[in-house]
Design a protein around this motif. Structure first.
Motif, PDB file in Angstrom:
ATOM      1  N   VAL A   1      -6.919   9.104 -13.464  1.00 53.92           N
ATOM      2  CA  VAL A   1      -7.518   8.985 -12.142  1.00 53.92           C
ATOM      3  C   VAL A   1      -8.729   8.080 -12.261  1.00 53.92           C
ATOM      4  O   VAL A   1      -9.418   8.074 -13.288  1.00 53.92           O
ATOM      5  CB  VAL A   1      -7.929  10.370 -11.572  1.00 53.92           C
ATOM      6  CG1 VAL A   1      -8.973  11.044 -12.445  1.00 53.92           C
ATOM      7  CG2 VAL A   1      -8.431  10.245 -10.133  1.00 53.92           C
ATOM      8  N   ASP A   2      -8.965   7.271 -11.256  1.00 54.67           N
ATOM      9  CA  ASP A   2     -10.168   6.444 -11.217  1.00 54.67           C
ATOM     10  C   ASP A   2     -10.476   6.109  -9.765  1.00 54.67           C
ATOM     11  O   ASP A   2      -9.685   6.391  -8.854  1.00 54.67           O
ATOM     12  CB  ASP A   2     -10.021   5.170 -12.068  1.00 54.67           C
ATOM     13  CG  ASP A   2      -8.910   4.266 -11.581  1.00 54.67           C
ATOM     14  OD1 ASP A   2      -9.018   3.737 -10.458  1.00 54.67           O
ATOM     15  OD2 ASP A   2      -7.928   4.081 -12.323  1.00 54.67           O
ATOM     16  N   ALA A   3     -11.622   5.492  -9.552  1.00 50.54           N
ATOM     17  CA  ALA A   3     -12.112   5.279  -8.197  1.00 50.54           C
ATOM     18  C   ALA A   3     -11.245   4.329  -7.384  1.00 50.54           C
ATOM     19  O   ALA A   3     -11.252   4.372  -6.153  1.00 50.54           O
ATOM     20  CB  ALA A   3     -13.548   4.753  -8.245  1.00 50.54           C
ATOM     21  N   THR A   4     -10.479   3.459  -8.045  1.00 50.86           N
ATOM     22  CA  THR A   4      -9.651   2.515  -7.301  1.00 50.86           C
ATOM     23  C   THR A   4      -8.510   3.202  -6.567  1.00 50.86           C
ATOM     24  O   THR A   4      -7.875   2.595  -5.708  1.00 50.86           O
ATOM     25  CB  THR A   4      -9.067   1.442  -8.234  1.00 50.86           C
ATOM     26  OG1 THR A   4      -8.199   2.051  -9.195  1.00 50.86           O
ATOM     27  CG2 THR A   4     -10.182   0.703  -8.972  1.00 50.86           C
ATOM     28  N   MET A   5      -8.277   4.470  -6.886  1.00 49.26           N
ATOM     29  CA  MET A   5      -7.235   5.228  -6.192  1.00 49.26           C
ATOM     30  C   MET A   5      -7.749   5.794  -4.873  1.00 49.26           C
ATOM     31  O   MET A   5      -6.987   6.417  -4.124  1.00 49.26           O
ATOM     32  CB  MET A   5      -6.737   6.347  -7.100  1.00 49.26           C
ATOM     33  CG  MET A   5      -6.119   5.833  -8.398  1.00 49.26           C
ATOM     34  SD  MET A   5      -5.950   7.101  -9.687  1.00 49.26           S
ATOM     35  CE  MET A   5      -4.651   8.124  -8.997  1.00 49.26           C
ATOM     36  N   MET A   6      -9.041   5.606  -4.601  1.00 48.83           N
ATOM     37  CA  MET A   6      -9.676   6.109  -3.379  1.00 48.83           C
ATOM     38  C   MET A   6     -10.130   4.920  -2.526  1.00 48.83           C
ATOM     39  O   MET A   6     -10.076   3.769  -2.942  1.00 48.83           O
ATOM     40  CB  MET A   6     -10.895   6.976  -3.729  1.00 48.83           C
ATOM     41  CG  MET A   6     -10.684   7.932  -4.885  1.00 48.83           C
ATOM     42  SD  MET A   6      -9.419   9.191  -4.579  1.00 48.83           S
ATOM     43  CE  MET A   6      -9.146   9.796  -6.256  1.00 48.83           C
ATOM     44  N   MET A   7     -10.598   5.206  -1.337  1.00 49.33           N
ATOM     45  CA  MET A   7     -11.195   4.170  -0.501  1.00 49.33           C
ATOM     46  C   MET A   7     -12.618   3.888  -0.983  1.00 49.33           C
ATOM     47  O   MET A   7     -13.225   4.711  -1.673  1.00 49.33           O
ATOM     48  CB  MET A   7     -11.203   4.613   0.963  1.00 49.33           C
ATOM     49  CG  MET A   7      -9.809   4.846   1.549  1.00 49.33           C
ATOM     50  SD  MET A   7      -9.791   5.066   3.350  1.00 49.33           S
ATOM     51  CE  MET A   7     -10.817   6.516   3.569  1.00 49.33           C
ATOM     52  N   ASP A   8     -13.163   2.747  -0.594  1.00 48.30           N
ATOM     53  CA  ASP A   8     -14.525   2.405  -0.990  1.00 48.30           C
ATOM     54  C   ASP A   8     -15.529   2.656   0.129  1.00 48.30           C
ATOM     55  O   ASP A   8     -16.642   2.148   0.109  1.00 48.30           O
ATOM     56  CB  ASP A   8     -14.605   0.944  -1.451  1.00 48.30           C
ATOM     57  CG  ASP A   8     -14.246  -0.048  -0.343  1.00 48.30           C
ATOM     58  OD1 ASP A   8     -13.900   0.393   0.782  1.00 48.30           O
ATOM     59  OD2 ASP A   8     -14.305  -1.268  -0.610  1.00 48.30           O
ATOM     60  N   HIS A   9     -15.125   3.475   1.105  1.00 45.70           N
ATOM     61  CA  HIS A   9     -16.000   3.784   2.223  1.00 45.70           C
ATOM     62  C   HIS A   9     -15.689   5.185   2.734  1.00 45.70           C
ATOM     63  O   HIS A   9     -14.635   5.755   2.452  1.00 45.70           O
ATOM     64  CB  HIS A   9     -15.832   2.751   3.352  1.00 45.70           C
ATOM     65  CG  HIS A   9     -14.411   2.623   3.840  1.00 45.70           C
ATOM     66  ND1 HIS A   9     -13.471   1.853   3.189  1.00 45.70           N
ATOM     67  CD2 HIS A   9     -13.762   3.178   4.894  1.00 45.70           C
ATOM     68  CE1 HIS A   9     -12.312   1.933   3.823  1.00 45.70           C
ATOM     69  NE2 HIS A   9     -12.461   2.736   4.859  1.00 45.70           N
TER      70      HIS A   9
END
Length: 528
Positions: free
Chosen positions: A508-516
């Motif tokens: 899992v990493d942050a790129t799997m989420m939105m940036d806002h």
């Protein structure tokens, strides 16, 4: 050979640890909460907002209703209208909430709770018949008239202890009510993912905060479950070798531990699950009104103490609830109730408050699970390796490394001004956020002070981090601003397998989420 032996020991220990119900990040984490899925807090996040231009804000996300199948119709996943869902903030370190954001939900059918009805039958024998579905046609951002069900909520700020503080209703800056979007029923109802995202985006509201120069943001709605875990194979007697099999995660070279698991999205058994997220974003200055700029945070869900069922249930009249508000769910740091608290006390932990956490101290200072693993498997490990290892479990008692990680925070990183040992997620609001593409999934252990355990972001790999910490990772130097730093909590001699790269192979990493805001990804569709 020495490294190989250590890795083999780690594999055996880790396999047993996982087989003992270690993982679930509070999805069905205690016996009693399994009976109340709408009040089951699955994950909690607190982090400095990393959306561009929102650096002066903190985002808090409390996820509820675990293991949602996107196709779970026809009623899908509404919140409990009798419950109070809360996000608590301690900003002075006494382990008592100074601020609580409270959510109370109301469910309603269309047409004043009568629902949409269709005229059925020939002209001389017609009936007006209520439809069985939550929508009777497509729903778009511009036209929601086909919806047969809606959820709204009241948002309240309590200053001081939740049960005795001063409560103020928070209002939408537009003057409208707060509403929750319908779950992502499917593409025929909502169109594709981008169309649903556009629809759900209308339910992001700004709200006023008395004495706060800037408004906050709030969103409540279904999201893709951000938690990642290799759940099925873990409970199948750990049907994998839980040590990194590549020279580095994702290298694809099989240069790590022979036969070790390698990183793959196919290892994530929650990849097809949704959750319901309660998300707020608040200016930092409105949360840190006292103390040193570090806050403690946790989420709870509560019900009235008594419930009398209606033997002739009708919509909106299924029961009568009364009595004192009683907490049934609690979550701060991930994995605590699964990995640390004993089975006999899991329900007690769910109903307890941080200020009373000394009752659970033995679970942290003298954790039973590592010692149980040592009793059960030390002889087998020694026989297999031809060694004479005295113990497999970390040997520093009390486990000051776990006390620091779970109960006090790290001095200079996420420790509040007053130190009261208590379980909560601690966030230093003064440490700048890192943009999504610069975050390390391993947080502080990955030389990223803006991540777990300094708060928790959706992209932090807390499964791998927590497992390594329990097995003694903090007894070895960790990188701080690029320099390996000895935390002085214990030594490498205290943790023979503390430097092994344990993993469940589910990345899992942050790129799997939105940036806002609200950060968590658009939910999965119930039908393509």
């Amino acid at each position: 050979m020495k490294v190989l032996k250590i890795s083999l020991i780690a594999s055996i220990v880790c396999s047993t640890l996982l087989g003992a119900n270690a993982f679930a990040s509070s999805h069905r984490e205690a016996p009693n909460i399994t009976r109340f899925p709408t009040l089951d807090s699955t994950d909690f996040y607190a982090f400095n907002s990393y959306e561009a231009g929102r650096e002066d804000y903190v985002t808090l996300i409390a996820n509820y209703i675990p293991l949602q199948d996107a196709y779970g119709g026809p009623n899908y996943y509404a919140m409990d209208p009798a419950a109070v869902y809360s996000i608590h903030i301690d900003n002075d370190g006494d382990a008592i909430e100074d601020l609580t954001f409270q959510f109370n939900f109301t469910n309603e059918l269309a047409n004043n709770n009568q629902g949409i009805a269709l005229t059925v039958g020939p002209a001389d024998n017609q009936r007006s018949v209520s439809v069985p579905l939550k929508n009777i046609g497509s729903i778009t951002a511009a036209d929601q008239s086909a919806a047969n069900f809606s959820e709204s909520y009241e948002l309240t700020l309590v200053k001081g202890p939740q049960n005795s503080g001063s409560a103020t209703a928070l209002t939408n800056t537009s003057g409208a009510m707060f509403h929750k979007p319908l779950d992502y029923i499917g593409n025929k109802s909502f169109g594709d993912s981008s169309a649903y995202a556009s629809y759900a985006g209308q339910f992001i509201y700004e709200f006023n905060l008395d004495g706060c120069a800037s408004p906050g943001k709030v969103f409540v709605g279904q999201r893709k479950d951000p938690f990642v875990v290799n759940l099925g194979k873990t409970f199948d007697l750990v049907n994998y070798v839980p040590v990194e099999g590549d020279s580095a995660p994702g290298a694809g070279d099989q240069g790590g531990f022979p036969g070790g698991i390698t990183q793959s999205v196919d290892n994530d058994d929650l990849m097809d699950k949704n959750v319901t997220a309660i998300s707020i974003e608040v200016p930092k200055s409105c949360l840190t009104t006292q103390g040193n700029g570090t806050i403690g945070a946790w989420t709870t869900a509560s019900l009235p103490q008594a419930r009398i069922l209606n033997p002739n249930a009708k919509v909106g009249k299924t029961e009568v609830n009364g009595g004192a508000l009683t907490q049934v769910s609690r979550l701060g740091n991930p994995l605590v109730n699964e990995l640390v608290i004993g089975l006999k006390d899991k329900d007690t932990f769910s109903t307890s408050h941080p200020k009373d956490d000394t009752q659970f101290a033995d679970y942290v200072t003298h954790p039973s699970l590592p010692e149980l693993l040592n009793i059960l498997f030390k002889d087998a490990v020694n026989q297999t390796l031809g060694t004479n290892i005295e113990t497999l479990a970390p040997t520093n008692f009390p486990r000051t490394d776990l006390v620091t990680a779970f109960l006090t925070g790290f001095a200079g990183v996420n420790q509040l001004e007053t130190v009261t040992p208590s379980e909560m997620l601690r966030l230093n609001t003064g440490i700048p956020a890192k943009s999504r593409d610069m975050q390390s999934a391993f947080g502080v252990a990955g030389d990223d002070l803006a991540g777990f355990p300094n708060g928790r972001r959706p992209g932090d790999d807390v499964v791998d981090i927590a497992l390594r910490v329990v097995m003694g990772r903090l007894c070895y130097p960790i990188p701080v601003n690029g320099t390996d730093t000895d935390l002085g909590l214990c030594t490498s001699d205290d943790a023979s397998v503390g430097n092994v790269p344990f993993t469940d192979g589910a990345p899992v990493d942050a790129t799997m989420m939105m940036d806002h805001f609200p950060y968590l990804a658009t939910p999965l569709s119930g039908s393509k």
